[in-house]
Design an enzyme around this catalytic site. Structure first.
Site, PDB file in Angstrom:
ATOM      1  N   ILE A  13       0.845  -1.200   0.000  1.00 13.99           N
ATOM      2  CA  ILE A  13       0.000   0.000   0.000  1.00 13.99           C
ATOM      3  C   ILE A  13       0.886   1.259   0.000  1.00 13.99           C
ATOM      4  CG2 ILE A  13      -1.906   1.198   1.168  1.00 13.99           C
ATOM      5  CD1 ILE A  13      -2.479  -1.594   2.555  1.00 13.99           C
ATOM      6  N   ASN A  36       9.495  -7.082   4.421  1.00  9.75           N
ATOM      7  CA  ASN A  36       8.431  -7.681   3.593  1.00  9.75           C
ATOM      8  C   ASN A  36       8.287  -6.961   2.249  1.00  9.75           C
ATOM      9  OD1 ASN A  36       6.464  -9.669   3.207  1.00  9.75           O
ATOM     10  ND2 ASN A  36       4.812  -8.261   3.750  1.00  9.75           N
ATOM     11  N   PHE A  91       2.847   3.256   7.685  1.00 13.68           N
ATOM     12  CA  PHE A  91       2.437   1.949   7.174  1.00 13.68           C
ATOM     13  C   PHE A  91       3.232   0.807   7.816  1.00 13.68           C
ATOM     14  CE2 PHE A  91       1.746   4.677   3.348  1.00 13.68           C
ATOM     15  CZ  PHE A  91       0.428   4.353   3.061  1.00 13.68           C
ATOM     16  N   SER A 135      -6.897  -1.240  10.736  1.00 13.35           N
ATOM     17  CA  SER A 135      -7.452  -2.373   9.993  1.00 13.35           C
ATOM     18  C   SER A 135      -8.851  -2.719  10.472  1.00 13.35           C
ATOM     19  CB  SER A 135      -6.532  -3.575  10.202  1.00 13.35           C
ATOM     20  OG  SER A 135      -7.131  -4.748   9.730  1.00 13.35           O
ATOM     21  N   TYR A 159      -2.463  -9.661  16.076  1.00 13.07           N
ATOM     22  CA  TYR A 159      -2.299  -8.575  15.096  1.00 13.07           C
ATOM     23  C   TYR A 159      -3.348  -7.487  15.335  1.00 13.07           C
ATOM     24  CZ  TYR A 159      -2.907  -6.140  10.629  1.00 13.07           C
ATOM     25  OH  TYR A 159      -3.081  -5.177   9.659  1.00 13.07           O
ATOM     26  N   LYS A 163      -3.184  -3.358  16.581  1.00 15.00           N
ATOM     27  CA  LYS A 163      -3.791  -2.212  15.872  1.00 15.00           C
ATOM     28  C   LYS A 163      -4.682  -1.425  16.842  1.00 15.00           C
ATOM     29  CE  LYS A 163      -2.053  -2.682  11.758  1.00 15.00           C
ATOM     30  NZ  LYS A 163      -1.108  -1.726  11.202  1.00 15.00           N
ATOM     31  N   ASN A 209      -1.403 -15.261   3.689  1.00 14.87           N
ATOM     32  CA  ASN A 209      -2.554 -16.178   3.637  1.00 14.87           C
ATOM     33  C   ASN A 209      -3.784 -15.558   3.006  1.00 14.87           C
ATOM     34  OD1 ASN A 209      -1.434 -18.463   5.287  1.00 14.87           O
ATOM     35  ND2 ASN A 209      -1.111 -16.727   6.666  1.00 14.87           N
ATOM     36  N   ARG A 304     -11.803 -21.587   8.000  1.00 12.77           N
ATOM     37  CA  ARG A 304     -10.543 -21.229   8.665  1.00 12.77           C
ATOM     38  C   ARG A 304     -10.903 -20.671  10.039  1.00 12.77           C
ATOM     39  NH1 ARG A 304      -7.165 -16.762   5.372  1.00 12.77           N
ATOM     40  NH2 ARG A 304      -8.980 -15.530   5.924  1.00 12.77           N
ATOM     41  N   ASP A 307     -12.232 -16.901  11.115  1.00  8.08           N
ATOM     42  CA  ASP A 307     -12.889 -16.188  10.008  1.00  8.08           C
ATOM     43  C   ASP A 307     -14.291 -15.723  10.401  1.00  8.08           C
ATOM     44  OD1 ASP A 307     -11.298 -15.741   7.850  1.00  8.08           O
ATOM     45  OD2 ASP A 307     -11.940 -17.475   6.687  1.00  8.08           O
TER      46      ASP A 307
HETATM   47  P1  NAD Z   1       3.509  -4.579   3.488  1.00  3.72           P
HETATM   48  O1  NAD Z   1       4.086  -5.673   4.313  1.00  3.72           O
HETATM   49  O2  NAD Z   1       3.566  -4.698   2.009  1.00  3.72           O
HETATM   50  O3  NAD Z   1       4.113  -3.171   3.913  1.00  3.72           O
HETATM   51  C1  NAD Z   1       4.641  -2.925   5.197  1.00  3.72           C
HETATM   52  C2  NAD Z   1       6.045  -2.399   5.002  1.00  3.72           C
HETATM   53  O4  NAD Z   1       6.601  -2.155   6.300  1.00  3.72           O
HETATM   54  C3  NAD Z   1       6.952  -3.389   4.292  1.00  3.72           C
HETATM   55  O5  NAD Z   1       7.637  -2.734   3.239  1.00  3.72           O
HETATM   56  C4  NAD Z   1       7.930  -3.845   5.383  1.00  3.72           C
HETATM   57  O6  NAD Z   1       9.205  -4.162   4.848  1.00  3.72           O
HETATM   58  C5  NAD Z   1       7.947  -2.631   6.282  1.00  3.72           C
HETATM   59  N1  NAD Z   1       8.302  -2.935   7.681  1.00  3.72           N
HETATM   60  C6  NAD Z   1       7.841  -3.930   8.458  1.00  3.72           C
HETATM   61  N2  NAD Z   1       8.402  -3.876   9.668  1.00  3.72           N
HETATM   62  C7  NAD Z   1       9.236  -2.799   9.660  1.00  3.72           C
HETATM   63  C8  NAD Z   1      10.101  -2.205  10.614  1.00  3.72           C
HETATM   64  N3  NAD Z   1      10.227  -2.727  11.854  1.00  3.72           N
HETATM   65  N4  NAD Z   1      10.790  -1.089  10.281  1.00  3.72           N
HETATM   66  C9  NAD Z   1      10.665  -0.561   9.030  1.00  3.72           C
HETATM   67  N5  NAD Z   1       9.887  -1.092   8.073  1.00  3.72           N
HETATM   68  C10 NAD Z   1       9.173  -2.204   8.393  1.00  3.72           C
HETATM   69  O7  NAD Z   1       1.988  -4.408   3.959  1.00  3.72           O
HETATM   70  P2  NAD Z   1       0.825  -3.527   3.358  1.00  3.72           P
HETATM   71  O8  NAD Z   1      -0.209  -4.446   2.872  1.00  3.72           O
HETATM   72  O9  NAD Z   1       1.377  -2.471   2.478  1.00  3.72           O
HETATM   73  O10 NAD Z   1       0.288  -2.884   4.715  1.00  3.72           O
HETATM   74  C11 NAD Z   1       0.698  -1.612   5.162  1.00  3.72           C
HETATM   75  C12 NAD Z   1       0.034  -1.350   6.501  1.00  3.72           C
HETATM   76  O11 NAD Z   1      -1.378  -1.471   6.344  1.00  3.72           O
HETATM   77  C13 NAD Z   1       0.408  -2.332   7.607  1.00  3.72           C
HETATM   78  O12 NAD Z   1       0.531  -1.608   8.814  1.00  3.72           O
HETATM   79  C14 NAD Z   1      -0.782  -3.268   7.686  1.00  3.72           C
HETATM   80  O13 NAD Z   1      -0.957  -3.789   8.980  1.00  3.72           O
HETATM   81  C15 NAD Z   1      -1.923  -2.350   7.317  1.00  3.72           C
HETATM   82  N6  NAD Z   1      -3.068  -3.043   6.731  1.00  3.72           N
HETATM   83  C16 NAD Z   1      -2.895  -3.837   5.628  1.00  3.72           C
HETATM   84  C17 NAD Z   1      -3.980  -4.519   5.082  1.00  3.72           C
HETATM   85  C18 NAD Z   1      -3.810  -5.440   3.917  1.00  3.72           C
HETATM   86  O14 NAD Z   1      -4.665  -6.317   3.719  1.00  3.72           O
HETATM   87  N7  NAD Z   1      -2.779  -5.301   3.096  1.00  3.72           N
HETATM   88  C19 NAD Z   1      -5.247  -4.369   5.655  1.00  3.72           C
HETATM   89  C20 NAD Z   1      -5.386  -3.540   6.781  1.00  3.72           C
HETATM   90  C21 NAD Z   1      -4.281  -2.881   7.307  1.00  3.72           C
HETATM   91  C1  WQD Z   2     -10.859 -13.228   2.430  1.00  2.00           C
HETATM   92  C2  WQD Z   2     -11.908 -14.324   2.220  1.00  2.00           C
HETATM   93  C3  WQD Z   2     -11.542 -16.282   3.549  1.00  2.00           C
HETATM   94  C4  WQD Z   2      -7.810 -17.549   1.702  1.00  2.00           C
HETATM   95  C5  WQD Z   2      -7.345 -10.308   6.402  1.00  2.00           C
HETATM   96  C6  WQD Z   2      -7.098  -9.661   7.724  1.00  2.00           C
HETATM   97  C7  WQD Z   2      -7.497  -8.208   7.654  1.00  2.00           C
HETATM   98  C8  WQD Z   2      -6.785  -7.489   6.519  1.00  2.00           C
HETATM   99  C9  WQD Z   2      -7.022  -8.202   5.236  1.00  2.00           C
HETATM  100  C10 WQD Z   2      -4.708  -6.714   7.494  1.00  2.00           C
HETATM  101  C11 WQD Z   2     -12.356 -15.001   3.516  1.00  2.00           C
HETATM  102  C12 WQD Z   2     -11.408 -16.605   2.090  1.00  2.00           C
HETATM  103  C13 WQD Z   2      -8.970 -16.887   2.066  1.00  2.00           C
HETATM  104  C14 WQD Z   2      -7.933 -18.760   0.963  1.00  2.00           C
HETATM  105  C15 WQD Z   2     -10.321 -18.513   0.980  1.00  2.00           C
HETATM  106  N1  WQD Z   2      -5.371  -7.463   6.691  1.00  2.00           N
HETATM  107  N2  WQD Z   2     -10.193 -17.362   1.721  1.00  2.00           N
HETATM  108  N3  WQD Z   2      -9.203 -19.191   0.623  1.00  2.00           N
HETATM  109  O1  WQD Z   2      -9.344 -12.684   6.408  1.00  2.00           O
HETATM  110  O2  WQD Z   2     -10.903 -11.021   5.292  1.00  2.00           O
HETATM  111  O3  WQD Z   2      -8.751 -10.260   6.148  1.00  2.00           O
HETATM  112  O4  WQD Z   2      -6.651  -9.581   5.387  1.00  2.00           O
HETATM  113  O5  WQD Z   2      -5.084  -5.904   8.289  1.00  2.00           O
HETATM  114  O6  WQD Z   2      -7.152  -7.644   8.841  1.00  2.00           O
HETATM  115  O7  WQD Z   2      -7.877 -10.335   8.711  1.00  2.00           O
HETATM  116  O8  WQD Z   2      -8.773 -11.653   4.151  1.00  2.00           O
HETATM  117  O9  WQD Z   2      -7.901 -12.480   2.029  1.00  2.00           O
HETATM  118  O10 WQD Z   2      -7.458 -13.808   4.110  1.00  2.00           O
HETATM  119  O11 WQD Z   2      -9.781 -13.746   3.198  1.00  2.00           O
HETATM  120  O12 WQD Z   2     -11.426 -18.966   0.669  1.00  2.00           O
HETATM  121  O13 WQD Z   2      -6.965 -19.430   0.615  1.00  2.00           O
HETATM  122  O14 WQD Z   2     -11.302 -15.363   1.445  1.00  2.00           O
HETATM  123  O15 WQD Z   2     -12.184 -17.329   4.216  1.00  2.00           O
HETATM  124  O16 WQD Z   2     -13.709 -15.280   3.381  1.00  2.00           O
HETATM  125  P1  WQD Z   2      -9.516 -11.494   5.576  1.00  2.00           P
HETATM  126  P2  WQD Z   2      -8.365 -12.944   3.343  1.00  2.00           P
END
Ligand code: NAD
Ligand code: WQD
Length: 352
Positions: A13, A36, A91, A135, A159, A163, A209, A304, A307
């Site tokens: 992101i 990551n 982030f 999140s 996790y 948050k 996952n 899972r 969920d």
């Molecule tokens: P991402 O893992 O791609 O990005 C996170 C970045 O932070 C990575 O580049 C990683 O290398 C860096 N990082 C991790 N630990 C660090 C540290 N100790 N010091 C410096 N850098 C560090 O994840 P993303 O999907 O881009 O998510 C960004 C943020 O959004 C995260 O805080 C995540 O929890 C939150 N978020 C993500 C999702 C999602 O589904 N992708 C959903 C809700 C919230």
């Molecule tokens: C989506 C749907 C699964 C994998 C998670 C975190 C949330 C946010 C986003 C960080 C569900 C189904 C999944 C698979 C499947 N991340 N599924 N087969 O669980 O909604 O959210 O990621 O903050 O906090 O909880 O996302 O993509 O894992 O699942 O059928 O192999 O897909 O059961 O219905 P989720 P997801």
């Protein structure tokens, strides 16, 4: 804001948000440990900007947000340059629900201690504007109704607990100095998709996952089939319903949040960033197959643990507060996500 520190800016992101900020002419400093992500995302951002006339300056610092000395050095350098960092988009953090169950200490350390460290440096250098990546995972058990920011907060995994702890910490911080802190916690729902050029996308180094990277792996042949986790949920087709949001819409939400904080009085605000539309796992598979003309074989497996059947945002608060609308649909997410994967089968390590 004129110069923004982006923690975790090399990630999924973060990289999309960095690009949009630079396109707007805002200078950014990225700190990322690359735990990551890959620094190639930063190179891609520079390449995408090469033809832009008005663009901000991009600096990359390899470092960990838990390293106080490193953060202070960054703030100090920019302060002495005469154009200090005046905002932070935070982030950086660990984000896997499943991994957090076995590694709670790492999650509390990186996410919570890391955030405390970021805030310490901000305080020291008088920077009091922050947008935080929260999140939807922090909401409690949800029925089949859209979730509002005021609904029950009750995370069910480490996790989510981190948050929630960070949101509380940020709220305490605001209460300690209500005249100065401007804080927005953005509660993302399910970001998927990639930049429309196929140049930026999700390239996790750690275990992932989530469903969409798995769909992409099946489409590319890396996996034989997708496992659909549960077919007896109380939803229209028995599979889980989620609020998938295009990563570019999400990135635009950050730009809108920065603008909002800048124009409004000091405050602490939490906003759902989702589309408000629910898509089931079967809907997602069907759409992906149709728009990309690729088969996605799947088998049903049991639910899972942890969920929920339905998780969709009531995004009305974000729509009313921010100059923002998530207009990209699930088709766009599937088309752009596949373009990224097709062009970059090995993520940022692909030959370019
Ligand atoms: P991402 O893992 O791609 O990005 C996170 C970045 O932070 C990575 O580049 C990683 O290398 C860096 N990082 C991790 N630990 C660090 C540290 N100790 N010091 C410096 N850098 C560090 O994840 P993303 O999907 O881009 O998510 C960004 C943020 O959004 C995260 O805080 C995540 O929890 C939150 N978020 C993500 C999702 C999602 O589904 N992708 C959903 C809700 C919230
Ligand atoms: C989506 C749907 C699964 C994998 C998670 C975190 C949330 C946010 C986003 C960080 C569900 C189904 C999944 C698979 C499947 N991340 N599924 N087969 O669980 O909604 O959210 O990621 O903050 O906090 O909880 O996302 O993509 O894992 O699942 O059928 O192999 O897909 O059961 O219905 P989720 P997801």
């Amino acid at each position: 804001m004129k110069k923004i520190l982006i923690t975790g800016g090399a990630g999924y992101i973060g990289s999309h948000t960095c690009l949009l900020l630079l396109e707007k002419g805002i200078d950014i400093v990225v700190i990322d440990s690359l735990v990551n992500s890959s620094q190639n995302s930063i190179k891609r951002i520079s390449n995408l900007l090469s033809n832009h006339k008005k663009k901000g300056k991009l600096k990359f610092e390899l470092g960990d947000i838990r390293d106080n000395k490193k953060l202070n050095q960054i703030f100090n350098f920019e302060y002495n340059s005469g154009k200090p960092i005046d905002g932070v988009i935070h982030f950086a953090g660990l984000k896997s629900v499943v991994e957090s169950l076995s590694l709670p200490l790492s999650y509390w350390d990186v996410n919570v201690n890391g955030t405390i460290n970021v805030i310490r440096s901000m305080q020291q250098f008088g920077c009091k504007n922050i947008v935080f990546s929260s999140s939807a995972t922090l909401y409690g058990i949800v029925e089949s109704k859209k979730i509002k920011e005021t609904d029950l907060i009750n995370p069910t995994n480490p996790y989510g607990n981190t948050k929630y702890a960070i949101e509380k910490l940020l709220n305490d911080l605001y209460n300690s100095d209500k005249k100065n802190w401007k804080i927005a916690c953005l509660r993302y729902f399910n970001p998927i998709g990639a930049h429309t050029t196929g140049e930026l996308g999700e390239a996790p180094q750690l275990n992932c996952n989530n469903i969409f990277p798995k769909v992409l792996n099946v489409a590319s042949g890396e996996m034989n089939h997708l496992e659909v986790l549960g077919k007896d949920w109380p939803t229209k087709d028995g599979t889980g319903v989620r609020d998938y949001i295009h990563v570019l819409d999400l990135a635009e939400g950050h730009i809108a949040a920065i603008d909002y904080l800048q124009k409004n009085k000091p405050q602490f605000i939490c906003l759902n960033l989702g589309t408000g539309k629910g898509t089931s796992v079967l809907d997602l598979i069907e759409t992906f197959k149709k728009v990309n003309n690729i088969d996605i074989p799947f088998i049903f497996k049991s639910r899972r643990s942890g969920d929920v059947p339905y998780m969709v945002a009531d995004n009305s608060l974000a729509l009313s507060k921010l100059d923002w609308y998530p207009f990209r649909n699930i088709k766009d997410m599937c088309i752009d996500g596949w373009k990224w994967k097709k062009n970059n089968p090995n993520g940022y390590e692909s030959i370019y």
